[in-house]
Design an enzyme around this catalytic site. Structure first.
Site, PDB file in Angstrom:
ATOM      1  N   TYR A  34       0.743  -1.229  -0.056  1.00  0.00           N
ATOM      2  CA  TYR A  34      -0.006   0.057   0.064  1.00  0.00           C
ATOM      3  C   TYR A  34       0.955   1.281  -0.028  1.00  0.00           C
ATOM      4  O   TYR A  34       2.206   1.282   0.318  1.00  0.00           O
ATOM      5  CB  TYR A  34      -0.937   0.009   1.152  1.00  0.00           C
ATOM      6  CG  TYR A  34      -0.411   0.234   2.429  1.00  0.00           C
ATOM      7  CD1 TYR A  34       0.310  -0.531   3.173  1.00  0.00           C
ATOM      8  CD2 TYR A  34      -0.569   1.574   3.134  1.00  0.00           C
ATOM      9  CE1 TYR A  34       0.930  -0.308   4.297  1.00  0.00           C
ATOM     10  CE2 TYR A  34      -0.016   1.781   4.556  1.00  0.00           C
ATOM     11  CZ  TYR A  34       0.604   1.012   4.823  1.00  0.00           C
ATOM     12  OH  TYR A  34       1.407   1.323   6.301  1.00  0.00           O
ATOM     13  N   LYS A 148       6.267  -1.617   1.934  1.00  0.00           N
ATOM     14  CA  LYS A 148       5.171  -1.131   2.509  1.00  0.00           C
ATOM     15  C   LYS A 148       3.988  -2.149   2.353  1.00  0.00           C
ATOM     16  O   LYS A 148       3.085  -1.868   1.565  1.00  0.00           O
ATOM     17  CB  LYS A 148       4.848   0.244   2.041  1.00  0.00           C
ATOM     18  CG  LYS A 148       3.916   1.125   2.918  1.00  0.00           C
ATOM     19  CD  LYS A 148       3.957   2.702   2.599  1.00  0.00           C
ATOM     20  CE  LYS A 148       3.104   3.466   3.318  1.00  0.00           C
ATOM     21  NZ  LYS A 148       3.023   3.506   4.602  1.00  0.00           N
ATOM     22  N   GLU A 180      12.004   2.585  14.157  1.00  0.00           N
ATOM     23  CA  GLU A 180      11.183   3.721  13.888  1.00  0.00           C
ATOM     24  C   GLU A 180       9.865   3.465  14.716  1.00  0.00           C
ATOM     25  O   GLU A 180       9.906   2.669  15.562  1.00  0.00           O
ATOM     26  CB  GLU A 180      10.844   3.373  12.422  1.00  0.00           C
ATOM     27  CG  GLU A 180      10.314   2.019  12.138  1.00  0.00           C
ATOM     28  CD  GLU A 180       9.701   1.797  10.586  1.00  0.00           C
ATOM     29  OE1 GLU A 180       9.506   2.801  10.003  1.00  0.00           O
ATOM     30  OE2 GLU A 180       9.660   0.864  10.003  1.00  0.00           O
ATOM     31  N   LEU A 204      10.873   1.655   7.194  1.00  0.00           N
ATOM     32  CA  LEU A 204      10.193   2.202   5.979  1.00  0.00           C
ATOM     33  C   LEU A 204      11.030   3.487   5.477  1.00  0.00           C
ATOM     34  O   LEU A 204      10.994   4.305   6.569  1.00  0.00           O
ATOM     35  CB  LEU A 204       9.047   2.312   6.123  1.00  0.00           C
ATOM     36  CG  LEU A 204       8.051   2.826   4.825  1.00  0.00           C
ATOM     37  CD1 LEU A 204       7.946   1.324   4.193  1.00  0.00           C
ATOM     38  CD2 LEU A 204       6.895   3.404   5.124  1.00  0.00           C
TER      39      LEU A 204
HETATM   40  N1  PDD Z   1       2.515   5.163   7.526  1.00  0.00           N
HETATM   41  N2  PDD Z   1       7.411   3.899   8.987  1.00  0.00           N
HETATM   42  C1  PDD Z   1       6.010   3.091   9.018  1.00  0.00           C
HETATM   43  C2  PDD Z   1       6.079   1.862   9.711  1.00  0.00           C
HETATM   44  C3  PDD Z   1       4.912   3.777   8.430  1.00  0.00           C
HETATM   45  O1  PDD Z   1       3.829   3.080   8.388  1.00  0.00           O
HETATM   46  C4  PDD Z   1       4.976   5.078   8.136  1.00  0.00           C
HETATM   47  C5  PDD Z   1       3.574   5.528   7.489  1.00  0.00           C
HETATM   48  C6  PDD Z   1       6.127   5.697   8.102  1.00  0.00           C
HETATM   49  C7  PDD Z   1       6.236   7.154   7.378  1.00  0.00           C
HETATM   50  O2  PDD Z   1       6.484   7.174   6.222  1.00  0.00           O
HETATM   51  P1  PDD Z   1       5.868   8.300   5.119  1.00  0.00           P
HETATM   52  O3  PDD Z   1       6.253   9.756   5.650  1.00  0.00           O
HETATM   53  O4  PDD Z   1       5.987   8.079   3.915  1.00  0.00           O
HETATM   54  O5  PDD Z   1       4.290   8.617   5.616  1.00  0.00           O
HETATM   55  C8  PDD Z   1       7.014   5.077   8.735  1.00  0.00           C
HETATM   56  C9  PDD Z   1       1.130   5.591   7.122  1.00  0.00           C
HETATM   57  C10 PDD Z   1       0.945   7.124   7.176  1.00  0.00           C
HETATM   58  C11 PDD Z   1       0.171   4.622   7.485  1.00  0.00           C
HETATM   59  O6  PDD Z   1       0.406   3.288   7.537  1.00  0.00           O
HETATM   60  O7  PDD Z   1      -1.019   5.070   7.491  1.00  0.00           O
END
Ligand code: PDD
Length: 283
Positions: A34, A148, A180, A204
């Protein structure tokens, strides 16, 4: 308000009419990937970067990308037009498709493509001034956290562990180093130096993370991509968590320790202003 319109396999439908067969491998195995893309003032934010990460996730799980970047953009812009609102977050999911349950990849199966739009509710100024509380947990995930993947059970369990303790986010530790948050990347500030763990298969590659690093360099704020130990996390002057939906959130309590008198620190104030200015420049 009218029913939200979603995209499913070539059609735009009211959300309650969009249905996926129970044999979809996303449902059966969590076999899919996703993206979450913020939309500010109607514009998809850092779309190319999100689409490159989507390509990488698809390639890693060996699902071929059904669309070119220009086709993704066209579809997502049509979807935005069919839904009202200006600041939104777009959720895109691709699974390996519908097939008899069998672990091996099915042959000749079309991927399921789904996209929806939700209001983007970024934290209020009050919420930001208070910051959030986080707990540390053992990173119980697999070795491919750069993908992801929709299979988020470990992240969900760790986030719930935080919520059960009255905290907002879980910060994960693997082999003594910070990786993270359950759904966010982490920054740790010490003596004015901004640090974030380097990209690896243990986290991620966040689009917001990359932007914060880029903005730090552009504004001559010292910033390093280096491993961060649990001790360094505990001794940090400031801790931030970043994501597409939360932007840059200051952590003002870690486990039982209130930090900085419960206030976001000065480097956060500076970076947050830079980030908001950058966003405004795109509107
Ligand atoms: N998640 N690390 C993880 C495990 C994440 O699920 C996310 C974001 C991030 C931050 O990535 P970005 O800056 O590209 O949003 C880091 C999204 C927002 C979610 O699962 O809803």
């Amino acid at each position: 308000m009218s029913e939200p319109i979603v995209y499913l396999n070539g059609e735009y439908l009211p959300v309650d009419q969009a249905k996926v067969p129970v044999l979809d491998r996303g449902f059966i195995f969590g076999d899919g990937i996703y993206e979450v893309i913020p939309v500010y003032g109607g514009t998809l934010f850092r779309l190319e970067e999100h689409l490159i990460r989507l390509d990488n996730s698809l390639q890693a799980v060996r699902i071929s990308n059904p669309f070119k970047h220009s086709e993704w953009q066209e579809m997502l812009e049509s979807l935005l037009q069919k839904n009202s609102g200006t600041d939104q977050s777009v959720y895109v999911q691709i699974t390996r498709g519908v097939a008899q349950r069998d672990h091996g990849f099915p042959e000749n199966t079309q991927p399921t493509i789904f996209a929806m739009v939700n209001p983007l509710i970024t934290p209020t100024v009050d919420a930001l001034q208070q910051g959030i509380s986080a707990i540390t947990v053992n990173d119980i995930r697999w070795q491919n956290c750069h993908i992801k993947a929709i299979a988020l059970l470990p992240n969900i369990l760790m986030r719930q562990q935080a919520l059960d303790k009255g905290a907002t986010e879980a910060i994960m530790i693997r082999d003594g180093n910070v990786t993270e948050g359950a759904a966010s990347n982490i920054f740790v500030i010490k003596d004015g130096i901004i640090r974030t763990p380097p990209k690896s298969n243990h986290l991620l590659p966040g689009i917001t993370r990359d932007l914060v690093v880029e903005l730090a360099h552009a504004n001559e704020l010292p910033c390093e991509e280096v491993s961060i130990s649990e001790a360094e996390l505990n001794n940090a002057d400031e801790i931030w968590l970043t994501s597409s939906t939360k932007e840059i959130m200051p952590v003002t309590q870690l486990n039982d320790n209130i930090r900085n008198d419960g206030q976001p620190g000065p480097v956060w104030q500076q970076m947050y202003a830079i980030f908001q200015e950058y966003k405004a420049s795109l509107r």
